[in-house]
Scaffold this motif. Structure first.
Motif, PDB file in Angstrom:
ATOM      1  N   LEU A   1       0.860  -1.175   0.000  1.00  0.00           N
ATOM      2  CA  LEU A   1       0.000   0.000   0.000  1.00  0.00           C
ATOM      3  C   LEU A   1       0.902   1.233   0.000  1.00  0.00           C
ATOM      4  O   LEU A   1       1.722   1.399   0.897  1.00  0.00           O
ATOM      5  N   THR A   2       0.754   2.059  -1.019  1.00  0.00           N
ATOM      6  CA  THR A   2       1.552   3.270  -1.135  1.00  0.00           C
ATOM      7  C   THR A   2       0.663   4.485  -0.929  1.00  0.00           C
ATOM      8  O   THR A   2      -0.362   4.632  -1.596  1.00  0.00           O
ATOM      9  N   VAL A   3       1.030   5.328   0.020  1.00  0.00           N
ATOM     10  CA  VAL A   3       0.260   6.536   0.314  1.00  0.00           C
ATOM     11  C   VAL A   3       1.203   7.731   0.325  1.00  0.00           C
ATOM     12  O   VAL A   3       2.393   7.604   0.606  1.00  0.00           O
ATOM     13  N   GLY A   4       0.653   8.879   0.009  1.00  0.00           N
ATOM     14  CA  GLY A   4       1.475  10.080  -0.005  1.00  0.00           C
ATOM     15  C   GLY A   4       0.665  11.285  -0.410  1.00  0.00           C
ATOM     16  O   GLY A   4      -0.565  11.277  -0.371  1.00  0.00           O
ATOM     17  N   ALA A   5       1.364  12.332  -0.790  1.00  0.00           N
ATOM     18  CA  ALA A   5       0.703  13.569  -1.174  1.00  0.00           C
ATOM     19  C   ALA A   5       1.543  14.283  -2.211  1.00  0.00           C
ATOM     20  O   ALA A   5       2.761  14.054  -2.327  1.00  0.00           O
TER      21      ALA A   5
ATOM     22  N   THR B   1      14.323   7.815  -2.082  1.00  0.00           N
ATOM     23  CA  THR B   1      15.007   8.413  -0.943  1.00  0.00           C
ATOM     24  C   THR B   1      15.452   7.360   0.063  1.00  0.00           C
ATOM     25  O   THR B   1      16.581   7.410   0.576  1.00  0.00           O
ATOM     26  N   THR B   2      14.550   6.427   0.385  1.00  0.00           N
ATOM     27  CA  THR B   2      14.874   5.275   1.222  1.00  0.00           C
ATOM     28  C   THR B   2      14.205   4.060   0.582  1.00  0.00           C
ATOM     29  O   THR B   2      13.595   4.160  -0.480  1.00  0.00           O
ATOM     30  N   ASP B   3      14.303   2.920   1.268  1.00  0.00           N
ATOM     31  CA  ASP B   3      13.665   1.727   0.731  1.00  0.00           C
ATOM     32  C   ASP B   3      12.154   1.888   0.612  1.00  0.00           C
ATOM     33  O   ASP B   3      11.523   1.251  -0.241  1.00  0.00           O
ATOM     34  N   ARG B   4      11.549   2.739   1.436  1.00  0.00           N
ATOM     35  CA  ARG B   4      10.100   2.893   1.451  1.00  0.00           C
ATOM     36  C   ARG B   4       9.612   4.281   1.022  1.00  0.00           C
ATOM     37  O   ARG B   4       8.445   4.446   0.682  1.00  0.00           O
ATOM     38  N   ILE B   5      10.474   5.278   1.056  1.00  0.00           N
ATOM     39  CA  ILE B   5      10.084   6.647   0.717  1.00  0.00           C
ATOM     40  C   ILE B   5      10.575   6.999  -0.679  1.00  0.00           C
ATOM     41  O   ILE B   5      11.737   6.757  -1.022  1.00  0.00           O
TER      42      ILE B   5
ATOM     43  N   THR C   1       5.860   9.783  -1.339  1.00  0.00           N
ATOM     44  CA  THR C   1       5.034   8.637  -0.966  1.00  0.00           C
ATOM     45  C   THR C   1       5.797   7.717  -0.017  1.00  0.00           C
ATOM     46  O   THR C   1       7.029   7.703   0.005  1.00  0.00           O
ATOM     47  N   TYR C   2       5.005   6.943   0.748  1.00  0.00           N
ATOM     48  CA  TYR C   2       5.574   5.946   1.670  1.00  0.00           C
ATOM     49  C   TYR C   2       4.890   4.611   1.393  1.00  0.00           C
ATOM     50  O   TYR C   2       3.667   4.546   1.268  1.00  0.00           O
ATOM     51  N   ARG C   3       5.664   3.531   1.321  1.00  0.00           N
ATOM     52  CA  ARG C   3       5.140   2.205   0.991  1.00  0.00           C
ATOM     53  C   ARG C   3       5.051   1.327   2.228  1.00  0.00           C
ATOM     54  O   ARG C   3       6.017   1.177   2.974  1.00  0.00           O
TER      55      ARG C   3
END
Length: 263
Positions: free
Chosen positions: A30-34, A214-218, A255-257
């Motif tokens: 699930l990926t969420v962000g703005a 940026t990172t593994d999830r961001i 976004t963050y996963r």
């Protein structure tokens, strides 16, 4: 519904094997962000404003990193393979009235609402994705909207990806009437020429992005999108007399996963 399924499985242990897998079983993301962007004050506007919007995507995890675009609306993949995905998609629509811009004075407000429909995307090449969405309006308008995009992408470093490609949008008369139509009463109140649109191509354009893992999830993305309004949109008196057919949007998203497993 989930509770009912759990009770049913527990009530018939002979039929429920430990290794039984359902369509939802497996690893998901699930990926969420703005996203924040500077773009037209309203669709067809000649002035610009800062806006923000959510980003949501749900799909199965795979061995291949998925390509995503800021044009992708929130979606849920029902069929998900390395080269093809399809499922349901939706879009949140914000209201539009004379408080949005003085150019809209005298026009009926467009209510907040949504669009719901389906999407499909295919990877004809390892470095290209083609995605299509078709959605029907809910509350804001009673028309049908379709978007088609193709993006070529390349990883210039292990964490930086560049992408770009063409865009095409079309819509039915119900959509154009809500956003671009001017009936007799609106013409008298606004001073715009009366206009009753039909169906057709809404816009053509081109977009590009630079994406940084940026990172593994961001993930953060800098993007730019240009579209040229066509057909019923460009012919609207709102666009011709007070707006612009050229629409440029520049923005930044993050976004963050979240990864999880369903059994």
């Amino acid at each position: 519904m989930a509770l009912g399924i759990a009770l049913c499985a527990g009530g018939f242990p002979a039929l429920a094997q430990e290794d039984e897998r359902h369509f939802w079983s497996g690893d998901w993301s699930l990926t969420v962000g703005a996203t924040g962007l500077a773009g037209p004050r309203f669709e067809g506007s000649g002035s610009r404003a800062f806006q923000a919007a959510p980003l949501i995507s749900l799909g199965r995890q795979g061995n291949t990193a998925r390509f995503t675009s800021r044009n992708d609306n929130p979606s849920f993949a029902i069929i998900d393979t390395p080269s093809f995905r399809t499922g349901v998609a939706g879009k949140l629509l914000f209201g539009r009235d004379e408080e949005t811009s003085d150019d809209l004075k005298g026009l009926d407000p467009v209510k907040w609402g949504a669009e719901a429909g389906v999407f499909a995307e295919v990877y004809p090449l390892e470095w290209m994705r083609v995605r299509a969405e078709v959605r029907h309006g809910i509350r804001s308008h009673d028309g049908v909207v379709g978007d088609l995009s193709a993006d070529a992408f390349a990883d210039v470093t292990p964490v930086i990806r560049v992408s770009a490609g063409p865009r095409l949008s079309f819509a039915s008369a119900g959509y154009f009437d809500a956003y671009y139509g001017v009936d007799a009463d609106e013409a008298a109140a606004s001073g715009l020429a009366e206009y009753h649109p039909g169906s057709g191509i809404k816009s053509v354009g081109f977009g590009g992005a630079i994406t940084w893992k940026t990172t593994d999830r961001i993930t953060t993305t800098l993007f730019a999108e240009y579209e040229r309004l066509k057909g019923p949109a460009a012919d609207s008196s709102l666009v011709r007399e007070r707006g612009s057919a050229d629409q440029l949007t520049i923005g930044l998203s993050a976004t963050y996963r979240f990864d999880f497993t369903l059994h």
